[in-house]
Motif scaffolding. Sequence first.
Motif, PDB file in Angstrom:
ATOM      1  N   ILE A 110       5.836  15.372  -0.498  1.00  0.00           N
ATOM      2  CA  ILE A 110       6.991  15.287   0.395  1.00  0.00           C
ATOM      3  C   ILE A 110       7.425  13.850   0.651  1.00  0.00           C
ATOM      4  CG2 ILE A 110       6.552  17.502   1.498  1.00  0.00           C
ATOM      5  CD1 ILE A 110       5.277  15.987   3.830  1.00  0.00           C
ATOM      6  N   GLY A 111       6.684  12.877   0.109  1.00  0.00           N
ATOM      7  CA  GLY A 111       7.065  11.478   0.260  1.00  0.00           C
ATOM      8  C   GLY A 111       5.881  10.549   0.149  1.00  0.00           C
ATOM      9  N   LEU A 147       0.859  -1.173   0.000  1.00  0.00           N
ATOM     10  CA  LEU A 147       0.000   0.000   0.000  1.00  0.00           C
ATOM     11  C   LEU A 147       0.899   1.228   0.000  1.00  0.00           C
ATOM     12  CD1 LEU A 147      -2.946   1.063   0.319  1.00  0.00           C
ATOM     13  CD2 LEU A 147      -2.572   0.982   2.786  1.00  0.00           C
ATOM     14  N   CYS A 148       0.726   2.092  -0.995  1.00  0.00           N
ATOM     15  CA  CYS A 148       1.470   3.349  -1.088  1.00  0.00           C
ATOM     16  C   CYS A 148       0.491   4.494  -0.849  1.00  0.00           C
ATOM     17  CB  CYS A 148       2.104   3.522  -2.466  1.00  0.00           C
ATOM     18  SG  CYS A 148       3.362   2.309  -2.841  1.00  0.00           S
ATOM     19  N   ILE A 149       0.810   5.342   0.120  1.00  0.00           N
ATOM     20  CA  ILE A 149      -0.031   6.494   0.430  1.00  0.00           C
ATOM     21  C   ILE A 149       0.817   7.749   0.247  1.00  0.00           C
ATOM     22  CG2 ILE A 149      -1.439   7.645   2.164  1.00  0.00           C
ATOM     23  CD1 ILE A 149      -1.796   4.871   3.499  1.00  0.00           C
ATOM     24  N   PRO A 150       0.493   8.580  -0.750  1.00  0.00           N
ATOM     25  CA  PRO A 150       1.261   9.808  -0.969  1.00  0.00           C
ATOM     26  C   PRO A 150       1.160  10.757   0.219  1.00  0.00           C
ATOM     27  CG  PRO A 150      -0.144   9.340  -2.860  1.00  0.00           C
ATOM     28  CD  PRO A 150      -0.567   8.417  -1.751  1.00  0.00           C
ATOM     29  N   LEU A 151       2.260  11.410   0.525  1.00  0.00           N
ATOM     30  CA  LEU A 151       2.303  12.426   1.575  1.00  0.00           C
ATOM     31  C   LEU A 151       2.429  13.775   0.889  1.00  0.00           C
ATOM     32  CD1 LEU A 151       4.835  10.688   4.007  1.00  0.00           C
ATOM     33  CD2 LEU A 151       2.334  10.556   4.026  1.00  0.00           C
ATOM     34  N   ASN A 152       1.383  14.581   0.981  1.00  0.00           N
ATOM     35  CA  ASN A 152       1.344  15.891   0.326  1.00  0.00           C
ATOM     36  C   ASN A 152       1.098  16.980   1.360  1.00  0.00           C
ATOM     37  OD1 ASN A 152       1.528  14.871  -2.418  1.00  0.00           O
ATOM     38  ND2 ASN A 152      -0.533  14.110  -2.077  1.00  0.00           N
ATOM     39  N   ALA A 153       1.871  18.059   1.262  1.00  0.00           N
ATOM     40  CA  ALA A 153       1.697  19.213   2.136  1.00  0.00           C
ATOM     41  C   ALA A 153       1.740  20.477   1.292  1.00  0.00           C
ATOM     42  CB  ALA A 153       2.794  19.250   3.202  1.00  0.00           C
ATOM     43  N   GLY A 203      -3.544   3.400   8.003  1.00  0.00           N
ATOM     44  CA  GLY A 203      -2.470   3.927   7.161  1.00  0.00           C
ATOM     45  C   GLY A 203      -2.728   5.372   6.764  1.00  0.00           C
ATOM     46  N   LEU A 204      -3.969   5.685   6.362  1.00  0.00           N
ATOM     47  CA  LEU A 204      -4.321   7.056   5.989  1.00  0.00           C
ATOM     48  C   LEU A 204      -4.200   8.003   7.181  1.00  0.00           C
ATOM     49  CD1 LEU A 204      -7.419   6.355   3.710  1.00  0.00           C
ATOM     50  CD2 LEU A 204      -5.206   7.272   2.986  1.00  0.00           C
ATOM     51  N   THR A 205      -4.608   7.551   8.356  1.00  0.00           N
ATOM     52  CA  THR A 205      -4.508   8.373   9.556  1.00  0.00           C
ATOM     53  C   THR A 205      -3.053   8.645   9.915  1.00  0.00           C
ATOM     54  OG1 THR A 205      -6.600   7.485  10.372  1.00  0.00           O
ATOM     55  CG2 THR A 205      -5.155   8.519  11.994  1.00  0.00           C
ATOM     56  N   VAL A 206      -2.213   7.614   9.845  1.00  0.00           N
ATOM     57  CA  VAL A 206      -0.790   7.793  10.123  1.00  0.00           C
ATOM     58  C   VAL A 206      -0.172   8.742   9.102  1.00  0.00           C
ATOM     59  CG1 VAL A 206       1.456   6.610  10.151  1.00  0.00           C
ATOM     60  CG2 VAL A 206      -0.506   5.595  11.325  1.00  0.00           C
ATOM     61  N   ALA A 207      -0.534   8.578   7.828  1.00  0.00           N
ATOM     62  CA  ALA A 207      -0.003   9.456   6.778  1.00  0.00           C
ATOM     63  C   ALA A 207      -0.363  10.913   7.051  1.00  0.00           C
ATOM     64  CB  ALA A 207      -0.527   9.023   5.405  1.00  0.00           C
ATOM     65  N   GLU A 208      -1.599  11.172   7.441  1.00  0.00           N
ATOM     66  CA  GLU A 208      -2.017  12.541   7.763  1.00  0.00           C
ATOM     67  C   GLU A 208      -1.210  13.103   8.926  1.00  0.00           C
ATOM     68  OE1 GLU A 208      -6.227  12.541   8.483  1.00  0.00           O
ATOM     69  OE2 GLU A 208      -6.679  11.887   6.440  1.00  0.00           O
ATOM     70  N   SER A 209      -0.967  12.281   9.948  1.00  0.00           N
ATOM     71  CA  SER A 209      -0.191  12.720  11.112  1.00  0.00           C
ATOM     72  C   SER A 209       1.253  13.016  10.733  1.00  0.00           C
ATOM     73  CB  SER A 209      -0.225  11.653  12.209  1.00  0.00           C
ATOM     74  OG  SER A 209      -1.535  11.456  12.662  1.00  0.00           O
ATOM     75  N   VAL A 210       1.824  12.182   9.868  1.00  0.00           N
ATOM     76  CA  VAL A 210       3.211  12.398   9.417  1.00  0.00           C
ATOM     77  C   VAL A 210       3.314  13.704   8.633  1.00  0.00           C
ATOM     78  CG1 VAL A 210       4.996  11.509   7.867  1.00  0.00           C
ATOM     79  CG2 VAL A 210       3.858   9.962   9.455  1.00  0.00           C
ATOM     80  N   VAL A 211       2.360  13.946   7.740  1.00  0.00           N
ATOM     81  CA  VAL A 211       2.354  15.176   6.953  1.00  0.00           C
ATOM     82  C   VAL A 211       2.282  16.388   7.876  1.00  0.00           C
ATOM     83  CG1 VAL A 211       0.985  16.577   5.355  1.00  0.00           C
ATOM     84  CG2 VAL A 211       1.462  14.192   4.820  1.00  0.00           C
ATOM     85  N   LEU A 212       1.400  16.349   8.869  1.00  0.00           N
ATOM     86  CA  LEU A 212       1.296  17.471   9.804  1.00  0.00           C
ATOM     87  C   LEU A 212       2.595  17.681  10.568  1.00  0.00           C
ATOM     88  CD1 LEU A 212      -2.293  17.010  11.297  1.00  0.00           C
ATOM     89  CD2 LEU A 212      -1.465  18.886   9.872  1.00  0.00           C
ATOM     90  N   ALA A 213       3.203  16.609  11.022  1.00  0.00           N
ATOM     91  CA  ALA A 213       4.454  16.725  11.777  1.00  0.00           C
ATOM     92  C   ALA A 213       5.582  17.292  10.914  1.00  0.00           C
ATOM     93  CB  ALA A 213       4.844  15.355  12.340  1.00  0.00           C
ATOM     94  N   ILE A 214       5.695  16.805   9.689  1.00  0.00           N
ATOM     95  CA  ILE A 214       6.772  17.256   8.813  1.00  0.00           C
ATOM     96  C   ILE A 214       6.543  18.703   8.374  1.00  0.00           C
ATOM     97  CG2 ILE A 214       7.816  16.957   6.526  1.00  0.00           C
ATOM     98  CD1 ILE A 214       7.461  13.947   6.929  1.00  0.00           C
ATOM     99  N   SER A 215       5.308  19.041   8.042  1.00  0.00           N
ATOM    100  CA  SER A 215       5.037  20.386   7.537  1.00  0.00           C
ATOM    101  C   SER A 215       5.140  21.455   8.631  1.00  0.00           C
ATOM    102  CB  SER A 215       3.684  20.461   6.850  1.00  0.00           C
ATOM    103  OG  SER A 215       2.639  20.181   7.767  1.00  0.00           O
ATOM    104  N   ASN A 216       4.997  21.055   9.881  1.00  0.00           N
ATOM    105  CA  ASN A 216       5.145  22.005  10.989  1.00  0.00           C
ATOM    106  C   ASN A 216       6.603  22.124  11.354  1.00  0.00           C
ATOM    107  OD1 ASN A 216       2.463  22.706  11.230  1.00  0.00           O
ATOM    108  ND2 ASN A 216       2.006  21.045  12.638  1.00  0.00           N
TER     109      ASN A 216
END
Length: 104
Positions: free
Chosen positions: A67-68, A56-62, A91-104
């Motif tokens: 961004i990954g 499963l690939c989930i794009p990380l967009n900010a 997976g989608l929830t974790v991806a959203e959390s990662v995007v928020l952490a990286i973008s902040n």
Amino acid sequence: EELSLAAFWGNAITEGMASHFFLSECWGLRRGRMYQVPENSKVPRCRHSKTSESTLCIPLNASGETIGILYLQWNESMHLGDRLENFQQLGLTVAESVVLAISN
């Protein structure tokens, strides 16, 4: 643009995914949404995936910028069955959390 493996959990990932690859080599990134390939499927695999297991690939967009990806792989012995939809949502929830952490 090239992506590099930044972090992983577990040891199978180093054998199941390329450590460097181009954005164009991931179907999830090319399509701009989650992309799943079942184990031993005829569905086209991302070029960065080096496994026959389910992926499963989930794009990380900010802010409109890629961004990954969050890349998950598992095998049928994990018996996700009816829990697969919950696994995808996690997976989608974790991806959203990662995007928020990286973008902040």
